[in-house]
Every structure is written in C-alpha cells, then in structure tokens.
Scaffold this active site. Structure first.
Site, mmCIF file in Angstrom:
data_model
loop_
_atom_site.group_PDB
_atom_site.id
_atom_site.type_symbol
_atom_site.label_atom_id
_atom_site.label_comp_id
_atom_site.label_asym_id
_atom_site.label_seq_id
_atom_site.Cartn_x
_atom_site.Cartn_y
_atom_site.Cartn_z
ATOM 1 N N TYR A 1 0.825 -1.225 0.000
ATOM 2 C CA TYR A 1 0.000 0.000 0.000
ATOM 3 C C TYR A 1 0.859 1.275 0.000
ATOM 4 O O TYR A 1 0.835 2.052 -0.957
ATOM 5 C CB TYR A 1 -0.919 -0.065 1.226
ATOM 6 C CG TYR A 1 -1.768 1.153 1.494
ATOM 7 C CD1 TYR A 1 -2.394 1.854 0.462
ATOM 8 C CD2 TYR A 1 -1.966 1.596 2.808
ATOM 9 C CE1 TYR A 1 -3.190 2.962 0.726
ATOM 10 C CE2 TYR A 1 -2.760 2.693 3.084
ATOM 11 C CZ TYR A 1 -3.356 3.370 2.046
ATOM 12 O OH TYR A 1 -4.150 4.464 2.321
ATOM 13 N N SER B 1 5.921 3.652 12.911
ATOM 14 C CA SER B 1 4.513 3.882 13.234
ATOM 15 C C SER B 1 4.365 4.648 14.544
ATOM 16 O O SER B 1 5.181 4.480 15.470
ATOM 17 C CB SER B 1 3.839 2.515 13.374
ATOM 18 O OG SER B 1 2.568 2.649 13.962
ATOM 19 N N ALA B 2 3.309 5.420 14.633
ATOM 20 C CA ALA B 2 3.003 6.146 15.876
ATOM 21 C C ALA B 2 2.691 5.181 17.019
ATOM 22 O O ALA B 2 2.628 5.602 18.177
ATOM 23 C CB ALA B 2 1.820 7.071 15.636
ATOM 24 N N TYR C 1 3.176 -6.689 16.555
ATOM 25 C CA TYR C 1 3.425 -5.889 15.342
ATOM 26 C C TYR C 1 4.075 -4.553 15.715
ATOM 27 O O TYR C 1 5.113 -4.166 15.196
ATOM 28 C CB TYR C 1 2.110 -5.628 14.568
ATOM 29 C CG TYR C 1 2.160 -4.359 13.775
ATOM 30 C CD1 TYR C 1 2.889 -4.281 12.598
ATOM 31 C CD2 TYR C 1 1.552 -3.176 14.249
ATOM 32 C CE1 TYR C 1 2.992 -3.094 11.897
ATOM 33 C CE2 TYR C 1 1.656 -1.993 13.568
ATOM 34 C CZ TYR C 1 2.375 -1.951 12.388
ATOM 35 O OH TYR C 1 2.495 -0.766 11.712
ATOM 36 N N LYS D 1 8.194 -2.613 15.354
ATOM 37 C CA LYS D 1 8.584 -1.256 14.926
ATOM 38 C C LYS D 1 9.505 -0.621 15.967
ATOM 39 O O LYS D 1 10.498 0.010 15.631
ATOM 40 C CB LYS D 1 7.335 -0.383 14.726
ATOM 41 C CG LYS D 1 6.405 -0.848 13.622
ATOM 42 C CD LYS D 1 7.075 -0.766 12.260
ATOM 43 C CE LYS D 1 6.187 -1.248 11.138
ATOM 44 N NZ LYS D 1 6.896 -1.392 9.857
ATOM 45 N N PHE E 1 1.249 8.214 11.261
ATOM 46 C CA PHE E 1 0.049 8.176 12.087
ATOM 47 C C PHE E 1 -0.946 7.236 11.382
ATOM 48 O O PHE E 1 -0.641 6.069 11.242
ATOM 49 C CB PHE E 1 -0.390 9.607 12.442
ATOM 50 C CG PHE E 1 0.457 10.093 13.605
ATOM 51 C CD1 PHE E 1 1.830 10.316 13.438
ATOM 52 C CD2 PHE E 1 -0.062 10.208 14.879
ATOM 53 C CE1 PHE E 1 2.649 10.657 14.524
ATOM 54 C CE2 PHE E 1 0.745 10.556 15.968
ATOM 55 C CZ PHE E 1 2.096 10.780 15.779
ATOM 56 N N ASN E 2 -2.084 7.680 10.925
ATOM 57 C CA ASN E 2 -3.034 6.707 10.325
ATOM 58 C C ASN E 2 -3.188 6.917 8.822
ATOM 59 O O ASN E 2 -4.013 7.733 8.387
ATOM 60 C CB ASN E 2 -4.390 6.814 11.024
ATOM 61 C CG ASN E 2 -4.369 6.210 12.410
ATOM 62 O OD1 ASN E 2 -3.647 6.668 13.294
ATOM 63 N ND2 ASN E 2 -5.136 5.157 12.611
ATOM 64 N N ASN F 1 -8.451 -2.122 9.919
ATOM 65 C CA ASN F 1 -8.427 -0.658 10.016
ATOM 66 C C ASN F 1 -9.762 -0.029 9.629
ATOM 67 O O ASN F 1 -10.546 -0.602 8.870
ATOM 68 C CB ASN F 1 -7.296 -0.095 9.147
ATOM 69 C CG ASN F 1 -5.929 -0.561 9.631
ATOM 70 O OD1 ASN F 1 -5.209 -1.236 8.907
ATOM 71 N ND2 ASN F 1 -5.580 -0.243 10.847
ATOM 72 N N TYR G 1 -15.876 0.715 17.774
ATOM 73 C CA TYR G 1 -15.368 0.128 19.021
ATOM 74 C C TYR G 1 -15.351 1.128 20.179
ATOM 75 O O TYR G 1 -14.304 1.654 20.548
ATOM 76 C CB TYR G 1 -13.966 -0.435 18.794
ATOM 77 C CG TYR G 1 -13.885 -1.538 17.765
ATOM 78 C CD1 TYR G 1 -14.801 -2.593 17.769
ATOM 79 C CD2 TYR G 1 -12.892 -1.527 16.781
ATOM 80 C CE1 TYR G 1 -14.713 -3.604 16.812
ATOM 81 C CE2 TYR G 1 -12.810 -2.542 15.832
ATOM 82 C CZ TYR G 1 -13.725 -3.572 15.855
ATOM 83 O OH TYR G 1 -13.635 -4.559 14.918
ATOM 84 N N ARG H 1 -7.875 10.092 15.982
ATOM 85 C CA ARG H 1 -6.640 9.729 15.278
ATOM 86 C C ARG H 1 -6.266 10.825 14.300
ATOM 87 O O ARG H 1 -7.114 11.612 13.877
ATOM 88 C CB ARG H 1 -6.833 8.423 14.473
ATOM 89 C CG ARG H 1 -7.087 7.189 15.324
ATOM 90 C CD ARG H 1 -5.850 6.743 16.072
ATOM 91 N NE ARG H 1 -6.099 5.558 16.876
ATOM 92 C CZ ARG H 1 -6.565 5.571 18.123
ATOM 93 N NH1 ARG H 1 -6.854 6.719 18.712
ATOM 94 N NH2 ARG H 1 -6.748 4.447 18.790
ATOM 95 N N GLY I 1 -6.523 -2.484 23.569
ATOM 96 C CA GLY I 1 -5.301 -1.861 23.058
ATOM 97 C C GLY I 1 -5.506 -0.509 22.405
ATOM 98 O O GLY I 1 -4.544 0.175 22.087
#
Ligand code: WQD
Length: 343
Positions: A13, A127-128, A152, A156, A181-182, A202, A221, A234, A300
C-alpha cells in the site's frame, strides 16, 4: 544519471505510492517484494501511472544469501526504503513469532546486505504505535516511546532500537525513521490503493467495504472514551502525502543534510478526527448512509493520538496538504474501482 533506490515491500500500500513518487521525481526504482500481501499487478499499474516500469524482484527477505546476492547486483543503489513487513495488529497478537521473524529478519538481512555492498542510506517505515498511550498531545518526536500493545507494534519499536545501535556502530551509515500516524486514501488515478487481505482491521477499508456491500455493518469500538463524542481520535494522513515525505527523506540522505546519523520524524497532519467524524465525513462525501453500530471497546486502543508536525516541516520541508474529505473520496473511488474490476 538517475539515482537508484531499492524499495522493499514496494508492491504494498504505502510502498507502491512511494514508488510512484520516486519515479515521478526521476529516481530509478528496484522493488523487492515476496507478494505475500500484495499483487504483481501493482507493477503494471505503477507503469500505467508513471510510464515507467520499475525493476521487480520476487524475494523473501528472510533468505539472507539471496538478499546479499540481489544487493550485490544493485550495489549502485544509493539508499533503501524498507516497507517490507507484516502489519496486521490482531494477527500479530496470535502469531508473535511469525511477526518477529518476518519483520526483524528482513530488517537485519537488509542492513547487513547494505553494509556488505556499501549502500549507506536507509529509510524505515515506522509507526506512531511506538508512542503507546501518550501522556502529552500533540505527540512530538521527543515524547517517550512505550512498549506497544501488539507484537506488530513492538517490531517497529525494536527495529528503531536496532537502527539506533547500527547507525552508532557503522560509520557513514545514515537512517531516517518515519513514524506514520493513520495512513488512508489512495492515488488519484484509482489504480493503486490499500488491498487488505481478508477482513480489514483498520477503520477506512472497513468503512468502504461496508458501503460497497462486502461487510454488513461497521462496528464502532466504543463511544465512552474521554473525547468530544466518546470515540477515539486519530491523525489520518493521505498516503500520497506520506509517499512524498519518503522522497524528501531520500533527498535529505543523498544531499547529506542529516544532523545525526539516525533521525526520526512524525508523519501526520497534526489534526485529530474521531471515528464519528470520519463516518460523518464519509456520509457527506458519498451522499449515503453507512450502516454502523456502537459496540465494545477494542483492546489496546488509545483514546487520542495526533502528531506534532513541526520537525518534519523544518527539517524535511514536508507538510501534509490533503484534507480528510480528499482522503475519504480517494479511498472510496479506489474501493469502487476495485470491486467493479473483481465482478
Ligand atoms: C482507528 C480507529 C478504532 C476499525 C493501527 C495500528 C497502527 C497503524 C495504523 C498499521 C480506532 C476504530 C477501527 C473498526 C472501529 N498501523 N475502528 N471499527 O488502531 O489507530 O492504528 O493502524 O499498519 O500501528 O495500530 O487504526 O484504523 O485500526 O483504528 O471503530 O472496524 O477506528 O477503534 O479508534 P489504529 P485503525
């Protein structure tokens, strides 16, 4: 002469969008990918967008001897961008060894092949998630890191620690870690985008798959977080903005602009949006209603994350300029084209 850059995971991606930006900025690109979570079709799509077909090598980066041989063949490359990694948070909780092996062997083999062949620049896809639950917002690069919730995420964090050690020990070797970030959105051509295998983890692919009818409804969620509407916040960032930052990071390395051998930059917009903000914008952009339901919190999940963006602006000369609506409409366009093609 064109500068050569090796891109591991270049069919994925963020990798594929970065390859497009590199080619458009006149770099020669060599993609190394095992296609474990991507498609060979991406090469043709990159060619369609840019008019240039990147070199593609199908290789599992866990195979050290093969990695060395490929790097020897391309030792005229000036830098490596490392995207090759597994990235499904939930899967990593169930299969930690698979994640540590894949993500860290690939990194170690890449670094040692670079050392062997004198390729001294490295850009890491971080990743953040390394910030864990931040105690200060916005998150600057100086915020302390915490052990991420998932294996995962921990790959990082460990990778950054390896890079810190490696750059200290290896003269002339420089690295930049980019903490995303996202990432959402897709290329404006609608030819490349995110292709989650199976059920998406995601938010954005889950929304677009629900809207297109593959998923029945989106589960939100939790709406009891301490945020304006109770849903987590986010910093969503357009993948094309993200890709452009990688080109600037390569330039920083090639032009020897680095102030330290290992530098870290946040890549975000600096703006936070809640899950309900994203849903509302999606409904507005697509002029449709999304089927969703509020459910339990996901273990999480952090209530709020958004980046301080000053350092990337000052040192890389980069800032994100695409809006949330542009991110959403490009994700939607990609999803629709993808489904039309698959039917
Ligand atoms: C965003 C928000 C969910 C799905 C993860 C990784 C991170 C990075 C990006 C990737 C959260 C909510 C989601 C759904 C929902 N790495 N949500 N229903 O968790 O911020 O970050 O992806 O390779 O390292 O941790 O992103 O998109 O999963 O979630 O309500 O079906 O959407 O609770 O608040 P996240 P996300």
């Amino acid at each position: 002469m064109k500068h050569k850059v090796i891109v591991t995971g270049g069919c994925g991606y963020i990798g594929s969008h970065t390859v497009v930006e590199l080619i458009e900025n006149n770099y020669e690109v060599v993609i190394l990918d095992d296609l474990s979570n991507s498609s060979i079709e991406t090469i043709g799509r990159i060619e369609k967008i840019t008019g240039v077909k990147p070199i593609f090598i199908n290789i599992d980066l866990k195979e050290e001897a093969k990695v060395n041989a490929v790097f020897k063949e391309h030792k005229d490359a000036l830098a490596v961008i490392n995207f090759a990694a597994y990235k499904a948070v939930g899967e990593s909780v169930n299969k930690p060894i698979m994640y540590y092996k894949n993500n860290l062997y690939a990194l170690l083999n890449t670094l040692s092949a670079q050392l062997e062949n004198g390729i001294n620049g490295f850009i890491f896809s971080s990743s953040a998630t390394v910030y864990g639950t931040p105690n200060k917002l916005p998150i600057t690069e100086k915020n302390e890191t915490q052990r991420p919730f998932s294996p995962y995420g921990n790959t990082k964090k460990i990778a950054e620690e390896i890079l810190d050690d490696f750059t200290k020990a290896t003269e002339n070797f420089t690295a930049i870690s980019l903490r995303y970030f996202n990432p959402i959105g897709a290329h404006e051509s609608g030819l490349i985008g995110e292709l989650p295998s199976g059920i998406p983890n995601n938010l954005m692919p889950y929304i677009t798959q629900t809207a297109v009818g593959i998923r029945e409804k989106l589960m939100v969620y939790g709406n009891d977080y301490p945020t304006k509407d109770g849903t987590p916040i986010r910093d969503y960032i357009h993948v094309v903005d993200l890709a452009k930052a990688h080109v600037l990071a390569v330039e920083r390395i090639l032009n020897k602009k680095q102030e330290e051998n290992f530098e870290i930059f946040n890549l975000g917009t600096g703006k936070g949006f809640s899950v309900l903000d994203v849903i509302n914008s999606f409904e507005e952009v697509t002029n449709s209603k999304l089927n969703y339901e509020i459910t339990e919190r996901r273990p999480g999940d952090v209530p709020e994350l958004y980046a301080a963006t000053d350092l990337a602006k000052e040192k890389l000369g980069w800032s994100a300029n695409k809006t949330l609506n542009e991110m959403i409409s490009s994700s939607w366009e990609w999803e629709q084209k993808l489904r039309a093609k698959l039917q």
